[in-house]
Design a protein around this motif. Structure first.
Motif, PDB file in Angstrom:
ATOM      1  N   ASP A 298      42.352  33.242  39.317  1.00  0.00           N
ATOM      2  CA  ASP A 298      42.868  33.715  40.609  1.00  0.00           C
ATOM      3  C   ASP A 298      44.312  34.185  40.506  1.00  0.00           C
ATOM      4  O   ASP A 298      45.092  33.680  39.695  1.00  0.00           O
ATOM      5  N   VAL A 299      44.643  35.142  41.362  1.00  0.00           N
ATOM      6  CA  VAL A 299      46.040  35.493  41.607  1.00  0.00           C
ATOM      7  C   VAL A 299      46.267  35.215  43.085  1.00  0.00           C
ATOM      8  O   VAL A 299      45.618  35.795  43.946  1.00  0.00           O
ATOM      9  N   TYR A 300      47.154  34.289  43.335  1.00  0.00           N
ATOM     10  CA  TYR A 300      47.341  33.749  44.677  1.00  0.00           C
ATOM     11  C   TYR A 300      48.639  34.293  45.240  1.00  0.00           C
ATOM     12  O   TYR A 300      49.630  34.429  44.523  1.00  0.00           O
ATOM     13  N   TRP A 301      48.632  34.603  46.551  1.00  0.00           N
ATOM     14  CA  TRP A 301      49.880  35.059  47.177  1.00  0.00           C
ATOM     15  C   TRP A 301      50.014  34.483  48.572  1.00  0.00           C
ATOM     16  O   TRP A 301      49.165  34.736  49.434  1.00  0.00           O
ATOM     17  N   LYS A 349      46.320  42.607  41.850  1.00  0.00           N
ATOM     18  CA  LYS A 349      44.923  42.170  42.011  1.00  0.00           C
ATOM     19  C   LYS A 349      44.874  40.768  42.625  1.00  0.00           C
ATOM     20  O   LYS A 349      44.251  39.828  42.092  1.00  0.00           O
ATOM     21  N   VAL A 350      45.588  40.636  43.722  1.00  0.00           N
ATOM     22  CA  VAL A 350      45.637  39.342  44.415  1.00  0.00           C
ATOM     23  C   VAL A 350      44.234  38.971  44.867  1.00  0.00           C
ATOM     24  O   VAL A 350      43.508  39.797  45.429  1.00  0.00           O
ATOM     25  N   SER A 351      43.838  37.703  44.616  1.00  0.00           N
ATOM     26  CA  SER A 351      42.497  37.283  45.015  1.00  0.00           C
ATOM     27  C   SER A 351      42.516  36.323  46.202  1.00  0.00           C
ATOM     28  O   SER A 351      41.541  36.198  46.921  1.00  0.00           O
ATOM     29  N   ILE A 352      43.648  35.649  46.409  1.00  0.00           N
ATOM     30  CA  ILE A 352      43.768  34.735  47.553  1.00  0.00           C
ATOM     31  C   ILE A 352      45.054  35.103  48.290  1.00  0.00           C
ATOM     32  O   ILE A 352      46.126  35.132  47.690  1.00  0.00           O
ATOM     33  N   LEU A 353      44.927  35.417  49.568  1.00  0.00           N
ATOM     34  CA  LEU A 353      46.095  35.819  50.358  1.00  0.00           C
ATOM     35  C   LEU A 353      46.254  34.860  51.528  1.00  0.00           C
ATOM     36  O   LEU A 353      45.303  34.602  52.262  1.00  0.00           O
ATOM     37  N   TYR A 354      47.468  34.348  51.690  1.00  0.00           N
ATOM     38  CA  TYR A 354      47.750  33.381  52.762  1.00  0.00           C
ATOM     39  C   TYR A 354      48.895  33.931  53.596  1.00  0.00           C
ATOM     40  O   TYR A 354      50.005  34.114  53.086  1.00  0.00           O
ATOM     41  N   THR A 355      48.661  34.242  54.849  1.00  0.00           N
ATOM     42  CA  THR A 355      49.704  34.844  55.672  1.00  0.00           C
ATOM     43  C   THR A 355      49.633  34.300  57.100  1.00  0.00           C
ATOM     44  O   THR A 355      48.941  33.317  57.359  1.00  0.00           O
ATOM     45  N   ALA A 356      50.371  34.927  58.016  1.00  0.00           N
ATOM     46  CA  ALA A 356      50.516  34.384  59.369  1.00  0.00           C
ATOM     47  C   ALA A 356      49.944  35.343  60.413  1.00  0.00           C
ATOM     48  O   ALA A 356      49.981  36.559  60.209  1.00  0.00           O
ATOM     49  N   PRO A 357      49.467  34.811  61.529  1.00  0.00           N
ATOM     50  CA  PRO A 357      48.924  35.678  62.589  1.00  0.00           C
ATOM     51  C   PRO A 357      49.913  36.738  63.055  1.00  0.00           C
ATOM     52  O   PRO A 357      49.521  37.864  63.355  1.00  0.00           O
ATOM     53  N   SER A 378      40.015  43.020  45.119  1.00  0.00           N
ATOM     54  CA  SER A 378      40.252  41.770  44.388  1.00  0.00           C
ATOM     55  C   SER A 378      40.252  40.553  45.315  1.00  0.00           C
ATOM     56  O   SER A 378      40.077  39.425  44.863  1.00  0.00           O
ATOM     57  N   LEU A 379      40.469  40.763  46.606  1.00  0.00           N
ATOM     58  CA  LEU A 379      40.582  39.625  47.533  1.00  0.00           C
ATOM     59  C   LEU A 379      39.266  38.881  47.661  1.00  0.00           C
ATOM     60  O   LEU A 379      38.208  39.501  47.802  1.00  0.00           O
ATOM     61  N   ARG A 380      39.325  37.542  47.632  1.00  0.00           N
ATOM     62  CA  ARG A 380      38.101  36.774  47.835  1.00  0.00           C
ATOM     63  C   ARG A 380      38.238  35.641  48.850  1.00  0.00           C
ATOM     64  O   ARG A 380      37.253  35.156  49.376  1.00  0.00           O
ATOM     65  N   VAL A 381      39.488  35.212  49.145  1.00  0.00           N
ATOM     66  CA  VAL A 381      39.706  34.236  50.222  1.00  0.00           C
ATOM     67  C   VAL A 381      40.968  34.651  50.976  1.00  0.00           C
ATOM     68  O   VAL A 381      41.976  34.996  50.360  1.00  0.00           O
ATOM     69  N   LEU A 382      40.895  34.618  52.316  1.00  0.00           N
ATOM     70  CA  LEU A 382      42.051  34.935  53.148  1.00  0.00           C
ATOM     71  C   LEU A 382      42.414  33.709  53.971  1.00  0.00           C
ATOM     72  O   LEU A 382      41.531  33.008  54.465  1.00  0.00           O
ATOM     73  N   GLY A 383      43.721  33.480  54.135  1.00  0.00           N
ATOM     74  CA  GLY A 383      44.154  32.332  54.924  1.00  0.00           C
ATOM     75  C   GLY A 383      45.121  32.743  56.013  1.00  0.00           C
ATOM     76  O   GLY A 383      45.761  33.797  55.939  1.00  0.00           O
ATOM     77  N   SER A 384      45.211  31.891  57.029  1.00  0.00           N
ATOM     78  CA  SER A 384      46.121  32.128  58.152  1.00  0.00           C
ATOM     79  C   SER A 384      46.784  30.814  58.532  1.00  0.00           C
ATOM     80  O   SER A 384      46.156  29.757  58.491  1.00  0.00           O
ATOM     81  N   VAL A 385      48.054  30.874  58.917  1.00  0.00           N
ATOM     82  CA  VAL A 385      48.775  29.671  59.348  1.00  0.00           C
ATOM     83  C   VAL A 385      49.945  30.031  60.246  1.00  0.00           C
ATOM     84  O   VAL A 385      50.514  31.098  60.102  1.00  0.00           O
TER      85      VAL A 385
END
Ligand code: ATP
Ligand code: MG
Length: 661
Positions: A298-301, A349-357, A378-385
């Motif tokens: 994974d490449v996580y951001w 090629k970020v695969s996990i992205l975590y960002t804000a609403p 490349s993205l496979r999981v998206l997050g929100s916080v």
């Protein structure tokens, strides 16, 4: 009068995990049962993710609530767990940080290089007289040295207090003084919006007000001119010249790790204290479980700033303890253009992205065509916080960023909780747009009414945490009384009700018909309309579900007939015409749209079309300021406000809207 919350909206869309992700998921559905069967044994197994130099004797000491001790008797070094052990395991060549400067300059830091830098910084801090238990303030842009500085403190047992690099002299100096910090680590400046933005002058002014500061370590980032005092030392003349050998000493599980001030959305920020073993256990566990991280591929951001708890737990401690490869970006999402985030995802090629609403809604406002130009496959999981994510923003994220493939994890937690508490698991949960779904395995959350009774499915009320958790705050720095008053005195034993201690998060929530949890915003923001408690989030989400709207904030303003009436501040999407007649028509349509979606009780009395909303530096909407405007009061505390000009704009618009009524 009941103090529970109305449940007005309903959502039927639901997205099960992709089959391949579910089949290879780090955490499966059994984890919920395992944790329910024996919660403390479950946490002990999670703690075994880490390397301990001495095992704990007792998993949880809750004999003096609300002061918890986790993994009592255990010893470990946080920096060793985040760096050394990956190198020892043969992964020294793995990239820890792909750093992207705003101007486009880059740096690649492997775990082996990170170990050298952290060791050098630890040696330098020691030479400067910093010992275990001392406090160190960190005021840096988003550069690798920020992570290095935090880890170096952890390595020698110093307590760091990271202050967001955009904060003023006032905010910085009060935080330094509150913590009695001995050293500040800063930089000449960082790049923001295409130009160097100085940090050192703010530090100079702050240090002049802080007697406790003995040394200032300065990283050279922009090369701009800086004034120099006899307390100042360049990072490159000290840290980069220091010995790269440093033996990490173990510390007790309850040794303090950091102080961090909350965002200040509701008022005066609180200095939240976190400790070592329990915090790292939960940061590491949740990062693995919630993002399904595969460190080899994974490449996580995470797009948060290091100055917020998200940056602590999900840029530094969670990902690095798990040996992740991550992207760190210095600048703003619109420099050099509004495609910058997607360009970075594409490039690394970020695969996990975590960002804000707030960012997702901004991207919605800018238009769908922008992400469409980039390869995001490349993205496979998206997050929100950070805030409730409105169902339409969730759908936009899924469609235009995740391209209908990726699960979205909406993660609820706070500076106080240290790590994620409520979230879908990407390989398990069939997520609903806008819902944080259920408490993670090992976490006990509930929604209660004002009598502290659990509400049934379909009901709304107050979000509470009913059992202690490893990464919980231990206290408010030097203010145990405020700690008890703020979190533990509303429900349960601390309120004189039974002998169970119950943590009150300050947020409203509801359980839907399936028991999934929906966050409804701060209870301080709840509006009381004709005897009904209506959450800001539901009305905002109804507004955002209209295709002309990108973002909305609603507040309750005093009203002679209904007690309070709903006033909405609404940002239209990029292509919407709002001048003259068209604007008036849109406002009428939006009022009716809300009434139709949620019922006539939720129809706003007034809607303002605006171009910006007042936000904290972490991007959260500050409704209390809008309430001041809606009720024609002078503004409350604005020190954590991102851009004070916004308030003038909104106030003047508000006054002209009033005179037209
Ligand atoms: P202060 O406590 O000083 O007012 P703050 O609460 O904004 O500041 P943080 O600790 O950064 O400071 O934010 C935590 C809060 O953010 C939560 O209590 C909640 O209101 C909100 N929040 C975070 N994540 C989510 C989420 N996924 N859904 C809904 N709300 C969220
Ligand atoms: Mg808070």
């Amino acid at each position: 009068m009941s103090e529970t919350l109305e449940n007005l909206s309903s959502e039927t869309r639901q997205f099960p995990p992709p089959a391949d992700l579910a089949a290879a998921a780090n955490v499966t559905a059994e984890a919920y049962q395992e944790a329910a069967d024996d919660r403390l044994a479950y946490w002990e197994r999670q703690a075994e993710r880490l390397s301990w130099t001495k095992p704990w004797d007792q998993v949880l000491d809750w004999s003096n609530p609300p002061f918890a001790k986790w993994f009592v008797g255990g010893e470990l070094n946080v920096a060793y767990n985040c760096v050394d052990r990956h190198v020892e395991a043969g992964n020294g060549d793995r990239v820890a940080i792909h750093w992207e400067g705003e101007p486009g300059d880059t740096r690649t830091v492997t775990y082996a290089e990170l170990l050298i830098s952290v060791s050098q910084a630890a040696n330098t801090l020691t030479e400067l007289g910093v010992v275990a238990g001392d406090r160190v303030a960190i005021y840096l842009p988003m550069i690798p040295e920020a992570a290095v500085a935090m880890l170096a403190c952890a390595r020698i047992g110093a307590t760091h207090s990271v202050v967001f690099g955009g904060f003023s002299v006032e905010a910085l100096s009060t935080r330094i003084n509150d913590a009695d910090a001995k050293v500040v680590i800063t930089a000449d400046g960082g790049y923001r919006r295409g130009k160097p933005s100085a940090l050192k002058p703010t530090v100079d002014e702050a240090v002049a007000r802080c007697a406790s500061i003995e040394h200032v370590l300065v990283v050279r980032r922009t090369g701009q001119e800086v004034a120099w005092t006899d307390k100042d030392k360049w990072w490159h003349e000290t840290v980069e010249q220091a010995s790269p050998e440093h033996k990490a000493q173990p510390f007790e599980a309850e040794h303090p790790l950091f102080i961090l001030y909350t965002s200040g959305t509701t008022g005066n920020p609180k200095g939240i204290l976190h400790t070592t073993g329990g915090y790292l256990t939960q940061a590491s566990y949740t990062h693995n479980a919630v993002f399904d991280l595969k460190p080899e591929t994974d490449v996580y951001w995470c797009t948060a700033d290091i100055g917020w708890v998200t940056g602590h737990s999900y840029i530094v401690y969670g990902p690095l303890s798990n040996g992740a490869t991550q992207v760190m970006y210095e600048g703003t999402p619109d420099t050099p253009d509004r495609g910058r985030f997607w360009q970075i995802v594409d490039k690394y090629k970020v695969s996990i992205l975590y960002t804000a609403p707030t960012l997702i809604r901004t991207m919605m406002k800018w238009g769908d065509d922008i992400p469409a130009k980039y390869d995001l496959s490349s993205l496979r999981v998206l997050g929100s916080v950070g805030e409730p994510i409105n169902p339409e923003a969730w759908m936009w994220y899924r469609e235009h960023v995740g391209r209908e493939r990726t699960p979205i994890v909406d993660t609820w937690w706070q500076t106080e909780t240290g790590a994620v508490m409520i979230s879908p698991l990407p390989g398990v949960t069939a997520a609903k747009p806008g819902s944080a779904m259920t408490a993670l395995p090992g976490i006990s959350a509930d929604v209660v009414d004002d009598q502290a009774e659990s509400v049934p499915n379909g009901g709304g009320g107050f979000l509470v945490l009913t059992e202690p958790w490893p990464s919980m705050l231990r206290t408010i720095w030097r203010d145990d009384k405020r700690f008890i008053d703020t979190y533990w005195s509303r429900f349960g034993a601390g309120a004189g009700n039974g002998d169970k201690w119950v943590y009150f998060a300050g947020d409203g929530a509801k359980k839907d018909e399936d028991g999934a949890l929906w966050l409804l915003g701060r209870v301080d923001d709840v509006m009381l309309i004709s005897g009904h408690n209506i959450s800001t989030t539901e009305v905002e989400s109804a507004l955002v579900s209209h295709p002309a709207v990108a973002e909305a904030a609603v507040v309750g303003a005093t009203d002679p007939t209904t007690g309070q009436a709903i006033v909405a501040f609404t940002i239209p999407r990029g292509n919407v015409v709002t001048e003259g007649e068209a604007g008036q028509e849109l406002i009428k349509e939006l009022r009716n749209h809300v009434a139709k979606t949620l019922g006539p009780i939720a129809k706003p009395r007034q809607i303002m079309l605006v171009t910006e909303l007042p936000k904290t530096r972490s991007g959260k909407i500050m409704r209390r300021l809008l309430r001041d405007v809606a009720e024609n009061r002078s503004l409350g505390d604005v020190t954590t406000l991102q851009d004070s000009a916004v308030m003038d704009l909104i106030s003047s618009g508000m006054n002209s809207a009033k005179s037209e009524d």
